[in-house]
Design a protein around this motif. Structure first.
Motif, PDB file in Angstrom:
ATOM      1  N   MET A  34       0.847  -1.189   0.000  1.00  0.00           N
ATOM      2  CA  MET A  34       0.000   0.000   0.000  1.00  0.00           C
ATOM      3  C   MET A  34       0.887   1.246   0.000  1.00  0.00           C
ATOM      4  O   MET A  34       1.862   1.328   0.750  1.00  0.00           O
ATOM      5  N   ALA A  35       0.563   2.213  -0.859  1.00  0.00           N
ATOM      6  CA  ALA A  35       1.336   3.442  -0.942  1.00  0.00           C
ATOM      7  C   ALA A  35       1.200   4.243   0.346  1.00  0.00           C
ATOM      8  O   ALA A  35       0.141   4.286   0.962  1.00  0.00           O
ATOM      9  N   ARG A  36       2.294   4.861   0.752  1.00  0.00           N
ATOM     10  CA  ARG A  36       2.281   5.667   1.970  1.00  0.00           C
ATOM     11  C   ARG A  36       1.495   6.947   1.738  1.00  0.00           C
ATOM     12  O   ARG A  36       1.670   7.619   0.732  1.00  0.00           O
ATOM     13  N   ARG A  37       0.616   7.268   2.677  1.00  0.00           N
ATOM     14  CA  ARG A  37      -0.159   8.504   2.599  1.00  0.00           C
ATOM     15  C   ARG A  37       0.660   9.637   3.194  1.00  0.00           C
ATOM     16  O   ARG A  37       1.059   9.579   4.355  1.00  0.00           O
ATOM     17  N   LEU A  38       0.931  10.653   2.389  1.00  0.00           N
ATOM     18  CA  LEU A  38       1.720  11.791   2.861  1.00  0.00           C
ATOM     19  C   LEU A  38       0.888  12.687   3.769  1.00  0.00           C
ATOM     20  O   LEU A  38      -0.298  12.897   3.525  1.00  0.00           O
ATOM     21  N   ALA A  39       1.529  13.210   4.787  1.00  0.00           N
ATOM     22  CA  ALA A  39       0.853  14.153   5.683  1.00  0.00           C
ATOM     23  C   ALA A  39       1.898  15.084   6.289  1.00  0.00           C
ATOM     24  O   ALA A  39       2.958  14.632   6.742  1.00  0.00           O
ATOM     25  N   ASP A  40       1.614  16.385   6.286  1.00  0.00           N
ATOM     26  CA  ASP A  40       2.483  17.344   6.954  1.00  0.00           C
ATOM     27  C   ASP A  40       2.408  17.124   8.459  1.00  0.00           C
ATOM     28  O   ASP A  40       1.386  16.673   8.988  1.00  0.00           O
ATOM     29  N   GLY A  41       3.477  17.471   9.155  1.00  0.00           N
ATOM     30  CA  GLY A  41       3.492  17.276  10.595  1.00  0.00           C
ATOM     31  C   GLY A  41       4.146  18.425  11.319  1.00  0.00           C
ATOM     32  O   GLY A  41       4.962  19.159  10.749  1.00  0.00           O
ATOM     33  N   PRO A  42       3.816  18.615  12.596  1.00  0.00           N
ATOM     34  CA  PRO A  42       4.371  19.737  13.359  1.00  0.00           C
ATOM     35  C   PRO A  42       5.863  19.550  13.632  1.00  0.00           C
ATOM     36  O   PRO A  42       6.334  18.443  13.873  1.00  0.00           O
ATOM     37  N   GLU A  43       6.595  20.633  13.600  1.00  0.00           N
ATOM     38  CA  GLU A  43       8.007  20.671  13.969  1.00  0.00           C
ATOM     39  C   GLU A  43       8.366  22.124  14.233  1.00  0.00           C
ATOM     40  O   GLU A  43       7.862  23.021  13.569  1.00  0.00           O
ATOM     41  N   GLU A  44       9.220  22.356  15.208  1.00  0.00           N
ATOM     42  CA  GLU A  44       9.571  23.733  15.545  1.00  0.00           C
ATOM     43  C   GLU A  44      11.041  23.810  15.923  1.00  0.00           C
ATOM     44  O   GLU A  44      11.460  23.236  16.926  1.00  0.00           O
TER      45      GLU A  44
ATOM     46  N   TRP B 116     -22.597  22.753   3.913  1.00  0.00           N
ATOM     47  CA  TRP B 116     -21.207  23.215   3.974  1.00  0.00           C
ATOM     48  C   TRP B 116     -20.264  22.041   4.185  1.00  0.00           C
ATOM     49  O   TRP B 116     -20.542  21.151   4.993  1.00  0.00           O
ATOM     50  N   ARG B 117     -19.154  22.045   3.457  1.00  0.00           N
ATOM     51  CA  ARG B 117     -18.098  21.037   3.601  1.00  0.00           C
ATOM     52  C   ARG B 117     -16.740  21.735   3.534  1.00  0.00           C
ATOM     53  O   ARG B 117     -16.638  22.875   3.069  1.00  0.00           O
ATOM     54  N   VAL B 118     -15.688  21.035   3.957  1.00  0.00           N
ATOM     55  CA  VAL B 118     -14.327  21.542   3.811  1.00  0.00           C
ATOM     56  C   VAL B 118     -13.724  20.961   2.543  1.00  0.00           C
ATOM     57  O   VAL B 118     -13.693  19.743   2.360  1.00  0.00           O
ATOM     58  N   LEU B 119     -13.253  21.844   1.656  1.00  0.00           N
ATOM     59  CA  LEU B 119     -12.573  21.405   0.446  1.00  0.00           C
ATOM     60  C   LEU B 119     -11.081  21.219   0.682  1.00  0.00           C
ATOM     61  O   LEU B 119     -10.498  20.202   0.282  1.00  0.00           O
ATOM     62  N   ALA B 120     -10.422  22.192   1.288  1.00  0.00           N
ATOM     63  CA  ALA B 120      -8.972  22.127   1.459  1.00  0.00           C
ATOM     64  C   ALA B 120      -8.517  23.099   2.539  1.00  0.00           C
ATOM     65  O   ALA B 120      -9.160  24.115   2.793  1.00  0.00           O
ATOM     66  N   ASP B 121      -7.401  22.761   3.170  1.00  0.00           N
ATOM     67  CA  ASP B 121      -6.710  23.653   4.100  1.00  0.00           C
ATOM     68  C   ASP B 121      -5.314  23.904   3.538  1.00  0.00           C
ATOM     69  O   ASP B 121      -4.586  22.947   3.240  1.00  0.00           O
ATOM     70  N   VAL B 122      -4.936  25.169   3.400  1.00  0.00           N
ATOM     71  CA  VAL B 122      -3.648  25.475   2.776  1.00  0.00           C
ATOM     72  C   VAL B 122      -2.928  26.591   3.533  1.00  0.00           C
ATOM     73  O   VAL B 122      -3.549  27.408   4.215  1.00  0.00           O
ATOM     74  N   TYR B 123      -1.594  26.597   3.403  1.00  0.00           N
ATOM     75  CA  TYR B 123      -0.772  27.754   3.744  1.00  0.00           C
ATOM     76  C   TYR B 123      -0.492  28.477   2.437  1.00  0.00           C
ATOM     77  O   TYR B 123       0.021  27.867   1.485  1.00  0.00           O
TER      78      TYR B 123
END
Length: 210
Positions: free
Chosen positions: A1-11, A111-118
């Motif tokens: 199964m292909a890995r699902r990419l996800a951004d993650g917190p880092e500081e 109402w639905r959420v389409l996308a969250d972006v920076y």
């Protein structure tokens, strides 16, 4: 199964911070950031309260768009209704409903959420939640009294395929219009609109009150 990419917190560690400019809604911050090799560099960026945007889809599958003058780029851009999160902790759905009413005098039942972006993460911390609004109709009461750039807005309803073609042709440039248009097109080609996240889905970039 292909890995699902996800951004993650880092500081990374900040050794000093300054705000050389404070504007009406945003400011500029300069941080001294420690790099992985131990060097310290300055990073300047815009501090932004966050925004919401709305892809309003009517019963004929047309998207509501607005034309507004944008002084920094010296152009009149076709956009979707959008605005700032003016109150810390503000519920983004409530803000989106307000912007749709103020800019287009429209209300929506679904109402639905389409996308969250920076928008520009290399130079700003602005986060935008893009909503999909369906079952739209004229809002009740008097129209919001628009001023300044908003007083000159034009309004149109455009079939989604036309918007997609215009984006790919390089004729439309507003970032949330591009994100919203392409996300809607992808959702329709994929699992469908009812599979989108609910309007109150968590948003770690801008936590909000229920």
């Amino acid at each position: 199964m292909a890995r699902r990419l996800a951004d993650g917190p880092e500081e990374w560690r900040v050794t000093a911070s300054d705000i050389p400019f404070r504007g009406n809604k945003t400011s500029v911050r300069t941080d001294e950031v420690v790099m992985p090799d131990g060097t310290v560099v300055n990073r300047d960026y815009q501090v932004h309260p966050g925004s919401v945007a709305v892809v309003a889809l009517d019963e004929q599958d047309r998207v509501l768009v607005l034309s507004q003058y944008r002084h920094p780029v010296r152009q009149k851009l076709w956009e979707i209704p959008a605005g700032l999160l003016d109150v810390p902790g503000e519920n983004p759905l409530h803000a989106a409903q307000r912007e749709l009413y103020e800019e287009a005098h429209i209300k929506a039942e679904d109402w639905r959420v389409l996308a969250d972006v920076y928008t520009t993460p290399g130079g700003s911390d602005e986060a935008v939640r893009v909503f999909l609004a369906r079952q739209i109709s004229d809002a009740d009461g008097e129209r919001y009294a628009a001023t300044e750039e908003e007083a000159e807005m034009e309004q149109a309803r455009v079939p989604l395929p036309e918007l997609v073609s215009s984006v790919l042709a390089g004729d439309l440039h507003n970032n949330v219009l591009v994100v919203g248009t392409m996300s809607l097109s992808a959702a329709l080609a994929g699992d469908g609109l009812d599979a989108l996240r609910p309007a109150d889905a968590p948003w770690p970039a801008r936590p909000f009150d229920p």
